[in-house]
Design a protein around this motif. Structure first.
Motif, mmCIF file in Angstrom:
data_model
loop_
_atom_site.group_PDB
_atom_site.id
_atom_site.type_symbol
_atom_site.label_atom_id
_atom_site.label_comp_id
_atom_site.label_asym_id
_atom_site.label_seq_id
_atom_site.Cartn_x
_atom_site.Cartn_y
_atom_site.Cartn_z
ATOM 1 N N LEU A 279 3.184 2.731 -19.317
ATOM 2 C CA LEU A 279 2.814 2.047 -20.243
ATOM 3 C C LEU A 279 3.648 0.712 -19.948
ATOM 4 C CD1 LEU A 279 2.918 4.033 -23.584
ATOM 5 C CD2 LEU A 279 0.908 3.047 -22.461
ATOM 6 N N SER A 280 4.604 0.723 -19.294
ATOM 7 C CA SER A 280 5.508 -0.533 -18.935
ATOM 8 C C SER A 280 4.727 -1.091 -17.933
ATOM 9 C CB SER A 280 6.821 -0.021 -18.449
ATOM 10 O OG SER A 280 7.496 0.738 -19.681
ATOM 11 N N LEU A 281 4.210 -0.336 -16.816
ATOM 12 C CA LEU A 281 3.758 -1.144 -15.587
ATOM 13 C C LEU A 281 2.471 -1.716 -16.277
ATOM 14 C CD1 LEU A 281 3.705 1.725 -12.959
ATOM 15 C CD2 LEU A 281 4.854 -0.312 -13.062
ATOM 16 N N MET A 282 1.517 -1.149 -17.188
ATOM 17 C CA MET A 282 0.384 -1.877 -17.691
ATOM 18 C C MET A 282 0.989 -3.141 -18.736
ATOM 19 S SD MET A 282 -2.569 -0.295 -20.189
ATOM 20 C CE MET A 282 -1.428 -0.193 -21.574
ATOM 21 N N LEU A 283 1.965 -3.160 -19.195
ATOM 22 C CA LEU A 283 2.399 -4.168 -19.993
ATOM 23 C C LEU A 283 2.931 -5.458 -19.144
ATOM 24 C CD1 LEU A 283 4.000 -2.575 -23.117
ATOM 25 C CD2 LEU A 283 1.922 -3.848 -23.080
ATOM 26 N N TYR B 76 7.111 -10.907 -3.223
ATOM 27 C CA TYR B 76 5.698 -10.469 -3.258
ATOM 28 C C TYR B 76 5.556 -8.840 -3.621
ATOM 29 C CZ TYR B 76 4.226 -14.947 -1.388
ATOM 30 O OH TYR B 76 3.762 -16.191 -1.105
ATOM 31 N N LEU B 77 6.422 -8.059 -3.058
ATOM 32 C CA LEU B 77 6.377 -6.799 -3.075
ATOM 33 C C LEU B 77 6.696 -6.362 -4.693
ATOM 34 C CD1 LEU B 77 8.021 -5.289 0.291
ATOM 35 C CD2 LEU B 77 5.675 -5.301 -0.326
ATOM 36 N N GLY B 78 7.825 -7.117 -5.074
ATOM 37 C CA GLY B 78 8.161 -6.704 -6.566
ATOM 38 C C GLY B 78 7.166 -7.321 -7.525
ATOM 39 N N GLY B 79 6.313 -8.424 -7.199
ATOM 40 C CA GLY B 79 5.331 -8.590 -8.242
ATOM 41 C C GLY B 79 4.077 -8.015 -8.022
ATOM 42 N N ALA B 80 3.677 -7.226 -7.000
ATOM 43 C CA ALA B 80 2.577 -6.677 -6.857
ATOM 44 C C ALA B 80 2.616 -5.174 -7.126
ATOM 45 C CB ALA B 80 2.024 -6.817 -5.363
ATOM 46 N N LEU B 81 3.848 -4.517 -7.331
ATOM 47 C CA LEU B 81 3.948 -2.978 -7.187
ATOM 48 C C LEU B 81 3.227 -2.397 -8.550
ATOM 49 C CD1 LEU B 81 5.457 -0.605 -5.978
ATOM 50 C CD2 LEU B 81 7.299 -1.064 -7.095
ATOM 51 N N GLY B 82 3.467 -3.232 -9.550
ATOM 52 C CA GLY B 82 3.032 -2.745 -10.786
ATOM 53 C C GLY B 82 1.542 -2.446 -10.946
ATOM 54 N N VAL C 217 0.880 -1.097 -0.190
ATOM 55 C CA VAL C 217 -0.068 0.058 -0.041
ATOM 56 C C VAL C 217 0.659 1.301 -0.036
ATOM 57 C CG1 VAL C 217 -1.652 1.072 1.137
ATOM 58 C CG2 VAL C 217 -2.304 -1.141 0.979
ATOM 59 N N LEU C 218 1.773 1.394 0.793
ATOM 60 C CA LEU C 218 2.698 2.384 0.826
ATOM 61 C C LEU C 218 3.615 2.813 -0.337
ATOM 62 C CD1 LEU C 218 3.887 4.795 2.657
ATOM 63 C CD2 LEU C 218 5.677 3.074 3.678
ATOM 64 N N LEU C 219 4.005 1.708 -0.753
ATOM 65 C CA LEU C 219 5.064 1.771 -2.117
ATOM 66 C C LEU C 219 4.163 2.014 -3.270
ATOM 67 C CD1 LEU C 219 7.642 -1.273 -1.764
ATOM 68 C CD2 LEU C 219 7.815 1.367 -1.184
ATOM 69 N N GLY C 220 2.965 1.458 -3.286
ATOM 70 C CA GLY C 220 2.026 1.708 -4.577
ATOM 71 C C GLY C 220 1.483 3.172 -4.490
ATOM 72 N N ALA C 221 1.150 3.609 -3.316
ATOM 73 C CA ALA C 221 0.602 5.010 -3.078
ATOM 74 C C ALA C 221 1.505 5.941 -3.414
ATOM 75 C CB ALA C 221 0.165 5.342 -1.738
ATOM 76 N N ASN D 130 -0.608 -2.417 -8.287
ATOM 77 C CA ASN D 130 -1.045 -1.513 -7.298
ATOM 78 C C ASN D 130 -1.001 -0.157 -7.533
ATOM 79 O OD1 ASN D 130 -1.744 -3.944 -5.634
ATOM 80 N ND2 ASN D 130 0.029 -3.895 -4.649
ATOM 81 N N THR D 131 0.341 -0.062 -8.349
ATOM 82 C CA THR D 131 0.691 1.442 -8.664
ATOM 83 C C THR D 131 -0.456 1.743 -9.753
ATOM 84 O OG1 THR D 131 2.993 1.187 -7.982
ATOM 85 C CG2 THR D 131 2.025 3.007 -9.999
ATOM 86 N N TYR D 132 -0.817 1.128 -10.780
ATOM 87 C CA TYR D 132 -1.635 1.325 -11.892
ATOM 88 C C TYR D 132 -3.234 1.306 -11.281
ATOM 89 C CZ TYR D 132 -3.034 1.909 -16.709
ATOM 90 O OH TYR D 132 -3.234 2.203 -18.018
ATOM 91 N N LEU D 133 -3.520 0.601 -10.099
ATOM 92 C CA LEU D 133 -4.581 0.715 -9.846
ATOM 93 C C LEU D 133 -5.151 2.093 -8.883
ATOM 94 C CD1 LEU D 133 -7.509 -0.584 -9.363
ATOM 95 C CD2 LEU D 133 -6.334 -1.823 -7.290
ATOM 96 N N MET D 134 -3.963 2.382 -8.081
ATOM 97 C CA MET D 134 -4.080 3.586 -7.584
ATOM 98 C C MET D 134 -3.822 4.862 -8.381
ATOM 99 S SD MET D 134 -1.810 2.781 -3.890
ATOM 100 C CE MET D 134 -2.338 1.535 -2.878
ATOM 101 N N TYR D 135 -3.239 4.711 -9.250
ATOM 102 C CA TYR D 135 -3.031 5.929 -10.103
ATOM 103 C C TYR D 135 -4.547 6.413 -10.661
ATOM 104 C CZ TYR D 135 -2.163 8.495 -14.680
ATOM 105 O OH TYR D 135 -2.005 9.370 -15.624
ATOM 106 N N GLY D 136 -5.056 5.709 -11.023
ATOM 107 C CA GLY D 136 -6.560 6.016 -11.377
ATOM 108 C C GLY D 136 -7.320 6.657 -10.425
ATOM 109 N N PHE D 137 -7.283 6.068 -9.081
ATOM 110 C CA PHE D 137 -7.873 6.805 -8.159
ATOM 111 C C PHE D 137 -7.214 8.025 -7.686
ATOM 112 C CE2 PHE D 137 -9.917 7.527 -3.919
ATOM 113 C CZ PHE D 137 -10.911 6.405 -4.102
ATOM 114 N N PHE D 138 -6.063 8.209 -7.715
ATOM 115 C CA PHE D 138 -5.267 9.594 -7.186
ATOM 116 C C PHE D 138 -5.828 10.580 -8.261
ATOM 117 C CE2 PHE D 138 -1.891 8.954 -4.235
ATOM 118 C CZ PHE D 138 -2.234 7.923 -3.814
#
Length: 307
Positions: free
Chosen positions: A132-136, A175-181, A109-113, A183-191
């Motif tokens: 785009l890299s995060l989405m791919l 786990y953090l490396g696999g979920a960072l992308g 949550v912290l790193l993605g935010a 989570n970031t893209y999901l939070m980006y739309g909300f931010f």
């Protein structure tokens, strides 16, 4: 003197409300009734596996063949056997899962935010390429890198043993490396739904990016933080393949890996104990889901309003 007789007229007014009621019932069945039917079938389809697992957990026979009849036997022998086997420390597995899930969820949550705030509020070179890299990256599951993860952690073990293969901290880093992308893209739309005028007003008052992020933005994006934390915890609690590769010591394993030892052998008689452990393993997820329920709907919907 002639007597005239008049035949009474039959009125059809009484049958009109019945016809209207029948038409209303038919139209309701065509428009909305099938939705209720689909909903009932879906609920039964979703609840049957849960009821079967609960029935197997309460069945003392221990085999799946003896659990064909739901709740034919009710007992708590399987739950007692979970904590009676010293070779299989279920309590330690439970605590390991809670520790790894809590630490990974909070860090995700912290790193993605932080990453989502940078992409949403700051303008820098390579920003669009990074998004785009995060989405791919989400097109490739983390399972494809299992061999690379094993070799990487094995090499790290020679230099930093507490971060390499067999350590819980190494599993958390994976786990953090696999979920960072994602989570970031999901939070980006909300931010992006948070007005930038709040940031500008705070800057006029002399606030820095750190003060804006922790003092204003995080309070307004609490729903998406709860959703990301919940999804991370659920994914970690149910993960088996990566955890089984990284964690080899029985005392450091998670519930998914530890419970597999009950049914690893063919025609095992420990299915009842396995079902009992599965029921207990689902309790933290259910408790966290109920606690964050009010944030889940808004967190999943509002992030798609503005991208």
């Amino acid at each position: 003197m002639t007597v005239t007789t008049s035949t009474p007229k039959i009125s059809h007014r009484k049958t009109q409300p019945a016809r209207r009621h029948d038409r209303g019932t038919v139209s309701w069945a065509k428009e909305k009734g099938w939705r209720h039917l689909v909903g009932i079938v879906t609920i039964i389809f979703a609840l049957f596996p849960l009821l079967y697992v609960l029935s197997a957990a309460l069945d003392s026979s221990g085999t799946l063949a003896g659990s064909n009849r739901l709740f034919g036997q009710i007992g708590f022998e399987n739950f007692a056997q979970l904590f009676a086997d010293p070779a299989r420390p279920f309590g330690r597995w439970f605590l390991n899962t809670l520790f790894i899930g809590a630490v990974t969820s909070l860090a995700s949550v912290l790193l993605g935010a932080l990453a989502a705030y940078a992409f949403s509020r700051m303008r820098f070179k390579g920003r669009r390429l990074g998004l785009l890299s995060l989405m791919l990256l989400q097109l490739f599951p983390q399972l494809l890198a299992i061999v690379a993860i094993f070799l990487l952690l094995s090499g790290i073990s020679d230099v930093v043993p507490w971060l390499g293969l067999g350590s819980q901290l190494g599993l958390i880093m994976v786990y953090l490396g696999g979920a960072l992308g994602v989570n970031t893209y999901l939070m980006y739309g909300f931010f992006n739904t948070v007005p930038t005028s709040l940031d500008e007003a705070a800057r006029l008052d002399g606030a820095s990016h750190v003060q804006i992020f922790f003092g204003i933005i995080l309070r307004l994006v609490t729903p998406i933080l709860a959703v990301v934390g919940l999804l991370s915890f659920i994914g970690i609690s149910s993960d088996f393949i990566i955890a089984s590769v990284v964690l080899q010591d029985p005392d450091s394993q998670t519930l998914a890996v530890g419970l597999y030892s009950y049914v690893a052998q063919q025609r095992s008689e420990n299915w009842g104990v396995f079902a009992a452990g599965s029921v207990l393993a689902a309790l933290p997820v259910m408790a966290l889901f109920l606690f964050l329920q009010k944030y889940i709907t808004s967190g999943l919907i509002q992030g798609s309003v503005k991208g």
